[in-house]
Scaffold this motif. Structure first.
Motif, mmCIF file in Angstrom:
data_model
loop_
_atom_site.group_PDB
_atom_site.id
_atom_site.type_symbol
_atom_site.label_atom_id
_atom_site.label_comp_id
_atom_site.label_asym_id
_atom_site.label_seq_id
_atom_site.Cartn_x
_atom_site.Cartn_y
_atom_site.Cartn_z
ATOM 1 N N ALA A 293 -46.648 -60.165 112.630
ATOM 2 C CA ALA A 293 -45.531 -61.261 113.122
ATOM 3 C C ALA A 293 -44.125 -60.821 112.503
ATOM 4 C CB ALA A 293 -46.151 -62.497 112.795
ATOM 5 N N LEU A 294 -43.236 -61.374 113.397
ATOM 6 C CA LEU A 294 -41.921 -61.374 112.870
ATOM 7 C C LEU A 294 -41.632 -62.621 112.455
ATOM 8 C CD1 LEU A 294 -38.950 -60.264 112.879
ATOM 9 C CD2 LEU A 294 -38.559 -60.983 115.058
ATOM 10 N N LEU A 295 -41.088 -63.136 111.291
ATOM 11 C CA LEU A 295 -41.167 -64.158 110.755
ATOM 12 C C LEU A 295 -39.836 -64.699 110.287
ATOM 13 C CD1 LEU A 295 -44.196 -64.237 108.103
ATOM 14 C CD2 LEU A 295 -44.122 -65.078 110.709
ATOM 15 N N GLY A 296 -39.358 -65.828 110.329
ATOM 16 C CA GLY A 296 -37.997 -66.359 109.890
ATOM 17 C C GLY A 296 -38.143 -66.660 108.459
ATOM 18 N N SER A 297 -39.266 -66.795 107.976
ATOM 19 C CA SER A 297 -39.277 -67.126 106.410
ATOM 20 C C SER A 297 -40.926 -66.913 105.950
ATOM 21 C CB SER A 297 -39.331 -68.752 106.214
ATOM 22 O OG SER A 297 -39.501 -69.013 105.004
ATOM 23 N N VAL A 298 -40.888 -66.319 104.656
ATOM 24 C CA VAL A 298 -42.108 -65.969 103.918
ATOM 25 C C VAL A 298 -42.381 -66.859 102.690
ATOM 26 C CG1 VAL A 298 -42.293 -63.580 104.845
ATOM 27 C CG2 VAL A 298 -40.969 -63.810 102.922
ATOM 28 N N ALA A 299 -41.509 -67.786 102.763
ATOM 29 C CA ALA A 299 -41.542 -68.757 101.301
ATOM 30 C C ALA A 299 -42.697 -69.279 101.210
ATOM 31 C CB ALA A 299 -40.472 -69.559 101.652
ATOM 32 N N LYS A 300 -43.883 -69.451 102.276
ATOM 33 C CA LYS A 300 -44.968 -70.189 102.063
ATOM 34 C C LYS A 300 -46.065 -69.313 102.270
ATOM 35 C CE LYS A 300 -43.186 -74.880 102.898
ATOM 36 N NZ LYS A 300 -43.168 -76.182 103.492
ATOM 37 N N LEU A 301 -45.819 -68.033 102.879
ATOM 38 C CA LEU A 301 -46.843 -67.205 103.340
ATOM 39 C C LEU A 301 -47.714 -66.730 102.157
ATOM 40 C CD1 LEU A 301 -47.793 -65.363 105.685
ATOM 41 C CD2 LEU A 301 -46.407 -63.710 105.002
ATOM 42 N N ASP A 302 -48.812 -66.945 102.393
ATOM 43 C CA ASP A 302 -50.001 -66.723 101.181
ATOM 44 C C ASP A 302 -51.222 -65.706 101.785
ATOM 45 O OD1 ASP A 302 -51.460 -68.375 102.823
ATOM 46 O OD2 ASP A 302 -51.914 -69.927 101.436
ATOM 47 N N ARG A 303 -51.243 -65.189 102.815
ATOM 48 C CA ARG A 303 -52.271 -64.515 103.558
ATOM 49 C C ARG A 303 -51.707 -62.753 103.269
ATOM 50 N NH1 ARG A 303 -55.550 -67.809 105.765
ATOM 51 N NH2 ARG A 303 -54.970 -69.911 106.441
ATOM 52 N N VAL A 304 -50.639 -62.740 103.130
ATOM 53 C CA VAL A 304 -50.094 -61.145 103.119
ATOM 54 C C VAL A 304 -49.191 -61.415 101.710
ATOM 55 C CG1 VAL A 304 -48.738 -59.422 103.927
ATOM 56 C CG2 VAL A 304 -50.026 -60.720 105.347
ATOM 57 N N PRO A 305 -49.541 -60.279 100.684
ATOM 58 C CA PRO A 305 -48.717 -60.167 99.402
ATOM 59 C C PRO A 305 -47.210 -60.116 99.757
ATOM 60 C CG PRO A 305 -50.622 -58.500 99.596
ATOM 61 C CD PRO A 305 -50.409 -59.160 100.921
ATOM 62 N N VAL A 306 -46.643 -60.965 98.973
ATOM 63 C CA VAL A 306 -45.135 -61.416 99.299
ATOM 64 C C VAL A 306 -44.291 -61.411 97.846
ATOM 65 C CG1 VAL A 306 -43.075 -62.790 100.123
ATOM 66 C CG2 VAL A 306 -45.225 -62.669 101.409
ATOM 67 N N SER A 307 -43.190 -60.287 97.714
ATOM 68 C CA SER A 307 -42.769 -60.211 96.330
ATOM 69 C C SER A 307 -41.921 -61.364 96.224
ATOM 70 C CB SER A 307 -42.071 -58.905 96.308
ATOM 71 O OG SER A 307 -41.019 -59.018 97.208
ATOM 72 N N LEU A 308 -41.493 -61.681 94.790
ATOM 73 C CA LEU A 308 -40.515 -62.642 94.376
ATOM 74 C C LEU A 308 -39.185 -62.298 95.154
ATOM 75 C CD1 LEU A 308 -41.313 -63.043 90.689
ATOM 76 C CD2 LEU A 308 -41.889 -64.662 92.564
ATOM 77 N N GLN A 309 -38.741 -61.241 95.193
ATOM 78 C CA GLN A 309 -37.581 -60.754 95.928
ATOM 79 C C GLN A 309 -37.486 -61.157 97.223
ATOM 80 O OE1 GLN A 309 -36.400 -56.483 96.039
ATOM 81 N NE2 GLN A 309 -34.452 -57.165 96.310
#
Length: 303
Positions: free
Chosen positions: A134-150
């Motif tokens: 997906a193209l996302l406007g935010s990954v702040a709450k995404l928890d199904r794919v690893p997201v770095s702090l950056q």
């Protein structure tokens, strides 16, 4: 051997993509998964499943791993009460649009000469060839794919967008300009489906599709579960997959088949999708039956 195609059942109407031709059957939408147990009783759920078995012989029920626990519990309860070995409950980690694509591929293959056991266990194999993201406007709450702090920090910047791949290998990259090549794509011919939410689909259609060499680009309806799965409504979901039934057929038929030592059904892979019995070690198996076709090597862990 089987009078009617094996039924492919899904847990919501949003997982039913239009049939690409008049031969591909639709999927059965399980009302026992759509409606609350308070409004759809166990007796109704039993009747629903029993009717499908009577008409089709076997039922493959696709259930997303993200579905509430009550949905999977109801499916297993129905199977248990009916005492039927003709129901396969197949859990999947694919995001909503990717799962809809998988359901469509199984519907296409259901009219081929595959036995129900092979068809059900093919779901795991085919999932390795679906590039869903997906193209996302935010990954702040995404928890199904690893997201770095950056990436979390960047997601708070106005106008920030991220391209995220959930399967077959999780990837996340920040979208800048019209470049769509940073997200690794399939190395085979695909049809790209996209479903806009609250973001414009331009990057998917104008950058990602050419970068992935998609042979066809088609708009689809955004599944109702997508915003919850991706943790934002500001998205465009997409899924690239093999559209050609002859290629799908060759892919599945090229894999070694075994007979389940517990229920007797054919299977591919290391576990029966109907009774969940694991395949015995090679030293304990009877002589193997193999089918030789010129297909490229499967991904690690696909079989």
């Amino acid at each position: 051997m089987y009078a009617l195609p094996t039924a492919i059942a899904v847990t919501g109407p949003d997982l039913v993509l239009p049939s690409p031709d008049r031969h591909t059957p639709s999927a059965a939408v399980l009302q026992s998964a759509v409606q609350s147990p308070r409004t759809y009783s166990l007796d109704q759920a039993l009747t629903e499943m029993h009717t499908l078995i009577e008409h089709h012989g076997y039922v493959i029920a696709l259930c997303p791993s993200s579905a509430p626990a009550s949905v999977a519990q109801r499916l297993h309860a129905v199977r248990s009460v009916l005492e039927s070995d003709r129901i396969a409950v197949v859990r999947s980690d694919l995001p909503p649009l990717g799962l809809a694509v998988l359901a469509l591929q199984l519907r296409q293959l259901s009219i081929c000469d595959f036995s129900p056991g092979v068809l059900a266990s093919a779901a795991r194999l085919l999932s390795h060839y679906i590039y869903a993201g997906a193209l996302l406007g935010s990954v702040a709450k995404l928890d199904r794919v690893p997201v770095s702090l950056q990436s979390h920090a960047k997601s708070w910047l106005p106008g920030a967008q991220f391209a995220v791949l959930a399967t077959p290998r999780p990837e996340l990259t920040k979208v800048s300009g019209g470049d769509g090549t940073d997200l690794p794509g399939p190395g085979f011919a695909t049809r790209l489906l996209y479903a806009p939410g609250k973001l414009a689909p331009g990057w998917v259609t104008d950058a990602l599709a050419p970068a992935w060499h998609a042979q066809e680009v088609t708009e689809a309806r955004l599944p109702g579960e997508s915003a919850r799965w991706w943790a934002t409504g500001r998205l465009v979901e997409f899924a690239a997959a093999i559209p050609d039934i002859s290629v799908l057929y060759q892919l599945v038929s090229s894999v070694r088949r075994d007979d389940c030592h517990w229920c007797g059904l054919e299977l591919i892979g290391d576990r029966c999708a109907f009774c969940a019995a694991p395949l015995p070690p090679p030293s304990e198996r009877p002589s193997q039956r193999t089918l030789a076709h010129g297909v490229t090597a499967l991904p690690r862990g696909a079989t």
